[in-house]
Design an enzyme around this catalytic site. Sequence first.
Site, PDB file in Angstrom:
ATOM      1  N   GLN A 110     -17.317 -15.210  42.060  1.00 18.73           N
ATOM      2  CA  GLN A 110     -18.325 -14.704  41.850  1.00 18.73           C
ATOM      3  C   GLN A 110     -18.964 -14.018  43.244  1.00 18.73           C
ATOM      4  O   GLN A 110     -19.950 -13.275  42.796  1.00 18.73           O
ATOM      5  CB  GLN A 110     -19.393 -15.941  40.738  1.00 18.73           C
ATOM      6  CG  GLN A 110     -19.817 -15.554  40.316  1.00 18.73           C
ATOM      7  CD  GLN A 110     -20.205 -15.125  38.778  1.00 18.73           C
ATOM      8  OE1 GLN A 110     -18.711 -15.821  37.924  1.00 18.73           O
ATOM      9  NE2 GLN A 110     -21.108 -13.843  38.695  1.00 18.73           N
ATOM     10  N   LYS A 113     -17.910 -10.784  43.622  1.00 21.82           N
ATOM     11  CA  LYS A 113     -17.759 -10.175  42.482  1.00 21.82           C
ATOM     12  C   LYS A 113     -19.467  -9.549  42.103  1.00 21.82           C
ATOM     13  O   LYS A 113     -20.138  -8.363  41.798  1.00 21.82           O
ATOM     14  CB  LYS A 113     -17.440 -10.711  41.073  1.00 21.82           C
ATOM     15  CG  LYS A 113     -18.272 -10.293  39.991  1.00 21.82           C
ATOM     16  CD  LYS A 113     -18.285 -10.944  38.355  1.00 21.82           C
ATOM     17  CE  LYS A 113     -17.052 -11.959  38.266  1.00 21.82           C
ATOM     18  NZ  LYS A 113     -16.756 -12.649  37.016  1.00 21.82           N
ATOM     19  N   LYS A 125     -21.168 -21.394  40.140  1.00 24.60           N
ATOM     20  CA  LYS A 125     -20.707 -21.276  38.741  1.00 24.60           C
ATOM     21  C   LYS A 125     -20.713 -22.733  38.318  1.00 24.60           C
ATOM     22  O   LYS A 125     -21.871 -23.407  39.734  1.00 24.60           O
ATOM     23  CB  LYS A 125     -19.413 -20.972  39.301  1.00 24.60           C
ATOM     24  CG  LYS A 125     -18.467 -20.897  37.857  1.00 24.60           C
ATOM     25  CD  LYS A 125     -18.667 -19.578  37.448  1.00 24.60           C
ATOM     26  CE  LYS A 125     -18.151 -19.179  35.868  1.00 24.60           C
ATOM     27  NZ  LYS A 125     -18.515 -18.127  35.110  1.00 24.60           N
ATOM     28  N   GLY A 165     -21.899 -16.854  29.634  1.00 31.30           N
ATOM     29  CA  GLY A 165     -20.563 -16.337  29.585  1.00 31.30           C
ATOM     30  C   GLY A 165     -19.277 -16.849  30.066  1.00 31.30           C
ATOM     31  O   GLY A 165     -18.931 -16.328  31.500  1.00 31.30           O
ATOM     32  N   ASP A 166     -18.664 -17.952  29.639  1.00 28.26           N
ATOM     33  CA  ASP A 166     -17.856 -18.532  30.386  1.00 28.26           C
ATOM     34  C   ASP A 166     -17.263 -19.298  29.019  1.00 28.26           C
ATOM     35  O   ASP A 166     -17.955 -19.770  27.455  1.00 28.26           O
ATOM     36  CB  ASP A 166     -17.620 -18.995  31.424  1.00 28.26           C
ATOM     37  CG  ASP A 166     -16.588 -18.881  32.182  1.00 28.26           C
ATOM     38  OD1 ASP A 166     -16.397 -18.360  33.214  1.00 28.26           O
ATOM     39  OD2 ASP A 166     -15.493 -19.292  31.522  1.00 28.26           O
ATOM     40  N   THR A 209     -19.260  -7.752  29.166  1.00 25.38           N
ATOM     41  CA  THR A 209     -17.957  -8.117  30.128  1.00 25.38           C
ATOM     42  C   THR A 209     -16.985  -7.109  29.222  1.00 25.38           C
ATOM     43  O   THR A 209     -16.285  -6.558  29.887  1.00 25.38           O
ATOM     44  CB  THR A 209     -17.543  -9.203  29.716  1.00 25.38           C
ATOM     45  OG1 THR A 209     -19.074 -10.117  30.136  1.00 25.38           O
ATOM     46  CG2 THR A 209     -16.211  -9.085  31.025  1.00 25.38           C
ATOM     47  N   SER A 383     -26.846  -9.753  32.778  1.00 18.18           N
ATOM     48  CA  SER A 383     -27.672 -11.645  33.415  1.00 18.18           C
ATOM     49  C   SER A 383     -28.658 -10.455  34.068  1.00 18.18           C
ATOM     50  O   SER A 383     -30.111 -10.752  33.614  1.00 18.18           O
ATOM     51  CB  SER A 383     -26.954 -11.780  33.390  1.00 18.18           C
ATOM     52  OG  SER A 383     -26.629 -12.274  32.628  1.00 18.18           O
TER      53      SER A 383
HETATM   54  P1  NDP Z   1     -14.496 -17.766  25.097  1.00 18.79           P
HETATM   55  O1  NDP Z   1     -14.350 -19.187  25.151  1.00 18.79           O
HETATM   56  O2  NDP Z   1     -15.485 -16.612  24.294  1.00 18.79           O
HETATM   57  O3  NDP Z   1     -13.242 -17.252  24.194  1.00 18.79           O
HETATM   58  C1  NDP Z   1     -11.975 -17.161  25.529  1.00 18.79           C
HETATM   59  C2  NDP Z   1     -10.180 -17.117  24.608  1.00 18.79           C
HETATM   60  O4  NDP Z   1      -9.642 -17.839  25.684  1.00 18.79           O
HETATM   61  C3  NDP Z   1     -10.272 -17.782  23.657  1.00 18.79           C
HETATM   62  O5  NDP Z   1      -9.665 -17.045  23.010  1.00 18.79           O
HETATM   63  C4  NDP Z   1      -9.662 -19.235  23.807  1.00 18.79           C
HETATM   64  O6  NDP Z   1      -8.770 -19.875  22.951  1.00 18.79           O
HETATM   65  C5  NDP Z   1      -8.592 -18.414  24.557  1.00 18.79           C
HETATM   66  N1  NDP Z   1      -8.304 -19.527  25.784  1.00 18.79           N
HETATM   67  C6  NDP Z   1      -9.029 -20.320  26.685  1.00 18.79           C
HETATM   68  N2  NDP Z   1      -8.116 -21.113  27.154  1.00 18.79           N
HETATM   69  C7  NDP Z   1      -7.025 -20.962  27.676  1.00 18.79           C
HETATM   70  C8  NDP Z   1      -6.240 -21.029  27.344  1.00 18.79           C
HETATM   71  N3  NDP Z   1      -5.959 -22.430  28.152  1.00 18.79           N
HETATM   72  N4  NDP Z   1      -4.571 -20.803  26.775  1.00 18.79           N
HETATM   73  C9  NDP Z   1      -4.755 -20.129  26.251  1.00 18.79           C
HETATM   74  N5  NDP Z   1      -6.055 -19.019  25.817  1.00 18.79           N
HETATM   75  C10 NDP Z   1      -6.423 -19.633  25.954  1.00 18.79           C
HETATM   76  O7  NDP Z   1     -14.842 -17.081  26.879  1.00 18.79           O
HETATM   77  P2  NDP Z   1     -15.227 -15.880  26.965  1.00 18.79           P
HETATM   78  O8  NDP Z   1     -14.418 -14.749  26.585  1.00 18.79           O
HETATM   79  O9  NDP Z   1     -16.330 -15.884  27.325  1.00 18.79           O
HETATM   80  O10 NDP Z   1     -14.176 -15.648  28.488  1.00 18.79           O
HETATM   81  C11 NDP Z   1     -12.878 -15.656  28.969  1.00 18.79           C
HETATM   82  C12 NDP Z   1     -12.393 -15.282  30.419  1.00 18.79           C
HETATM   83  O11 NDP Z   1     -13.673 -13.938  30.695  1.00 18.79           O
HETATM   84  C13 NDP Z   1     -12.552 -16.480  31.385  1.00 18.79           C
HETATM   85  O12 NDP Z   1     -11.246 -16.009  32.589  1.00 18.79           O
HETATM   86  C14 NDP Z   1     -14.256 -15.997  31.740  1.00 18.79           C
HETATM   87  O13 NDP Z   1     -14.199 -16.703  32.491  1.00 18.79           O
HETATM   88  C15 NDP Z   1     -13.991 -14.326  31.916  1.00 18.79           C
HETATM   89  N6  NDP Z   1     -15.579 -13.777  32.226  1.00 18.79           N
HETATM   90  C16 NDP Z   1     -16.523 -13.898  30.685  1.00 18.79           C
HETATM   91  C17 NDP Z   1     -17.520 -13.242  30.895  1.00 18.79           C
HETATM   92  C18 NDP Z   1     -18.374 -13.046  30.424  1.00 18.79           C
HETATM   93  O14 NDP Z   1     -19.501 -12.790  30.087  1.00 18.79           O
HETATM   94  N7  NDP Z   1     -18.304 -13.722  28.477  1.00 18.79           N
HETATM   95  C19 NDP Z   1     -17.776 -12.917  31.969  1.00 18.79           C
HETATM   96  C20 NDP Z   1     -17.253 -12.418  33.386  1.00 18.79           C
HETATM   97  C21 NDP Z   1     -15.946 -12.626  33.015  1.00 18.79           C
HETATM   98  P3  NDP Z   1      -9.577 -20.428  21.851  1.00 18.79           P
HETATM   99  O15 NDP Z   1     -10.182 -19.793  20.462  1.00 18.79           O
HETATM  100  O16 NDP Z   1      -7.721 -21.079  21.117  1.00 18.79           O
HETATM  101  O17 NDP Z   1     -10.434 -21.110  22.744  1.00 18.79           O
END
Ligand code: NDP
Length: 451
Positions: A110, A113, A125, A165-166, A209, A383
């Site tokens: 972060q 970034k 974080k 957002g995570d 994102t 944000s």
């Molecule tokens: P969400 O919780 O909305 O979605 C995560 C997705 O990834 C879900 O579909 C989840 O599956 C899947 N997932 C989680 N863990 C695993 C795993 N161990 N193996 C396989 N699939 C997995 O999170 P986000 O979309 O917000 O975040 C996704 C990524 O993006 C993360 O790495 C986060 O750090 C990064 N990120 C997010 C930001 C944001 O603004 N949201 C900003 C910058 C980075 P299931 O539905 O089964 O839980």
Amino acid sequence: MNYIHSTIAQLKTSSPAQCEFYQAVEEVLESLEPILENSEKYKKNAIIQRLVEPERQIMFRVPWVDDEGNIQVNKGYRIEFNSALGPYKGGLRFHPSVNASIIKFLGFEQIFKNALTGLPIGGGKGGANFDPKGRSDAEIMRFCQSFMSELYRHIGPTTDVVPAGDIGVGAREIGYLFGQYKRLTGRYEGVLTGKSLLWGGSLVRKEATGYGAVYFADYMLQARGDSLQGKRCLVSGAGNVAIYAIEKLYQMGATPVSCSDSRGTVYHESGIDLNLIKCLKEQSRDCLSVYKQTHPDAIYISVNDYPKDGHAVWRFNAAAAFPCATQNELTQADASALLSGGCLLVSEGANMPSTKEAIDCFIAAKIAYGPGKAANAGGVATSQLEMAQNASMQSWTFEEVDEKLKQIMKNIFVTANDTATEFGEPGNLLLGANIAGFRRVADAMIEQGVV
Ligand code: NDP
């Protein structure tokens, strides 16, 4: 380089058993070699040793009562990593795998970034090893209230801002966290972002994102005289980032053909049904295996049937890949499969989704590779736009925020690309992003003295 290796060795002793954190540090430090070799000032000021040590790490107990009346206890974290450029800023992750190593790797990423966005924000974080899956809204609320009952004393609009957002943290959780912050402090202020549009949120924050990762991909392709138009794209994940990457890919004339969750992968040759995914993941919080009930022509692969050395989602042929789920979800074998299938571009929506070996394959093949700290910076940047609207009591239109997001993603691309060229590796955006982010933070640290 001895200096880098000795720092990493020291880190392994002072912070034992934190492999994701070491991975993130190694990736950054190795690409800093060209700048560290030619500049004594960073060494003299012990910048690397100071950068890898968080300014502050907070760990706390999160007790709460479940719907059956049982007391549950989770562990909460807030890592305030670096404030050279501004207040700490970085979101929260609620997932059972969360531990100090995961939060530290995310906090470390972060820093760079946030620096790359050009905005005045430091890196932080937080999160908890809480599993929201299968929990009722009332349980989520009680957990969030307990989490905030400790966190509130460490955060503030000019000290540590917590953007949404995570994994596991979206609008619902931000609502409960904000409500508790307001109750405890009596202040209605911009300490959390990703808020609902009803009470201070920004348009485009939810989409930022995913949209940003696609804009970044488009800028990478434009620089190579190409575009996303007509390209088949693989996307992993089915959460916030993946859904809005898929939406933007359609808007840009591409065809996203896959998505995945923690239990399996969907491949749909004619294109992923975005409305269905939104329904399954944003509303009913269902598993992707039910996708086939609506689309019998799609393929569903359960995690039990994944290849031993990687993930099913990367084993289909496509021109572009958007890893948008989680760390280390794209292995060396996956990278080789992507390259043999004609993949020309990887844009990381997730944080550290590709293993080091996978990244080496992309760099060696000279495909367009956008590392997460550059490609997924759209969320944190938006944000900041939310905070700017809160502070000036304004609400910008969707188009205004989207235009600013596009411009920020373009600036990040240009900065990383120009820096890569400056250091003799044109097109190597990993090197460019790491050096550009580092230079901004490190120079600010030097000017602020030994603190
Ligand atoms: P969400 O919780 O909305 O979605 C995560 C997705 O990834 C879900 O579909 C989840 O599956 C899947 N997932 C989680 N863990 C695993 C795993 N161990 N193996 C396989 N699939 C997995 O999170 P986000 O979309 O917000 O975040 C996704 C990524 O993006 C993360 O790495 C986060 O750090 C990064 N990120 C997010 C930001 C944001 O603004 N949201 C900003 C910058 C980075 P299931 O539905 O089964 O839980």
